[in-house]
Write a protein that holds these residues in place. Structure first.
Motif, short mmCIF file in Angstrom:
data_model
loop_
_atom_site.label_atom_id
_atom_site.label_comp_id
_atom_site.label_asym_id
_atom_site.label_seq_id
_atom_site.Cartn_x
_atom_site.Cartn_y
_atom_site.Cartn_z
N GLU A 6 0.83 -1.20 0.00
CA GLU A 6 0.00 0.00 0.00
C GLU A 6 0.86 1.25 0.00
O GLU A 6 2.00 1.25 0.49
N GLY A 8 0.22 5.91 -0.11
CA GLY A 8 -0.69 7.02 -0.25
C GLY A 8 -1.33 7.53 1.02
O GLY A 8 -2.05 8.53 0.99
N ARG A 19 -5.54 9.62 -1.97
CA ARG A 19 -5.70 8.45 -2.82
C ARG A 19 -4.73 7.37 -2.36
O ARG A 19 -3.51 7.57 -2.35
N SER A 21 -3.12 3.58 -2.85
CA SER A 21 -2.81 2.62 -3.90
C SER A 21 -2.41 1.30 -3.27
O SER A 21 -1.85 1.27 -2.18
N CYS A 22 -2.69 0.24 -3.98
CA CYS A 22 -2.30 -1.10 -3.54
C CYS A 22 -1.76 -1.85 -4.75
O CYS A 22 -2.54 -2.17 -5.67
N ARG A 71 -9.68 -0.25 -10.12
CA ARG A 71 -8.68 -1.32 -10.27
C ARG A 71 -8.14 -1.26 -11.69
O ARG A 71 -8.90 -1.22 -12.65
N ASP A 72 -6.84 -1.24 -11.80
CA ASP A 72 -6.17 -1.28 -13.10
C ASP A 72 -5.52 -2.64 -13.23
O ASP A 72 -4.41 -2.86 -12.71
N THR A 77 -2.83 -2.96 -9.95
CA THR A 77 -2.92 -1.98 -8.89
C THR A 77 -4.38 -1.60 -8.64
O THR A 77 -5.17 -1.48 -9.59
N TYR A 79 -6.91 1.20 -6.44
CA TYR A 79 -6.88 2.54 -5.88
C TYR A 79 -8.12 2.78 -5.03
O TYR A 79 -9.19 2.22 -5.27
N GLN A 81 -9.86 6.30 -3.94
CA GLN A 81 -9.92 7.76 -3.90
C GLN A 81 -10.87 8.16 -2.78
O GLN A 81 -12.04 7.77 -2.79
N CYS A 95 -5.04 -3.08 2.60
CA CYS A 95 -5.42 -3.64 1.30
C CYS A 95 -5.50 -5.16 1.44
O CYS A 95 -4.71 -5.76 2.17
#
Length: 116
Positions: A6, A8, A19, A21-22, A71-72, A77, A79, A81, A95
């Motif tokens: 993780e 952010g 924001r 991130s993981c 999710r990307d 990754t 996210y 927000q 996460c």
């Protein structure tokens, strides 16, 4: 095995945004659900948000439209927000990722502190 890292977290004033991130690595091909839990001392861990591999989302009742999970898959990754943050959002955010219903993986946690 799946490793989750993780980033952010931090300190923000009430009403502000962060924001999280993981980033996932390892055996990521079989990850189903990813999401975030949070925990504060003396309180039960609570689900913040979750997202499936096809983008279905679920949020804790307290989120009330303030947070958005995404999710990307290409970047492995996830996210979170977080907008309109409140002091009661202060917690360690973890996460997680699942493979089926058997395997759960966790990140190390990131501190979010919202000052009034």
């Amino acid at each position: 095995q799946v490793q989750l890292v993780e980033s952010g977290g931090g300190l923000v004033q009430a009403g502000g945004s962060l924001r999280l991130s993981c980033a996932a690595s390892g055996s990521i091909f079989s990850i189903d659900v990813m999401g975030w839990y949070r925990q504060t001392p003396g309180k039960q861990r609570e689900l913040v948000a979750a997202i499936t591999s096809i983008g279905r989302t679920n949020y804790g009742d307290f989120v009330k439209g303030r947070f958005t999970i995404s999710r990307d898959n290409a970047k492995n990754t996830m996210y979170l927000q977080m907008n309109s943050l409140k002091p009661e959002d202060t917690a360690v955010y973890y996460c997680y990722a699942t493979r089926g219903t058997t395997y759960w993986y966790w990140g190390q946690g990131t501190q979010v502190t919202v000052s009034s």
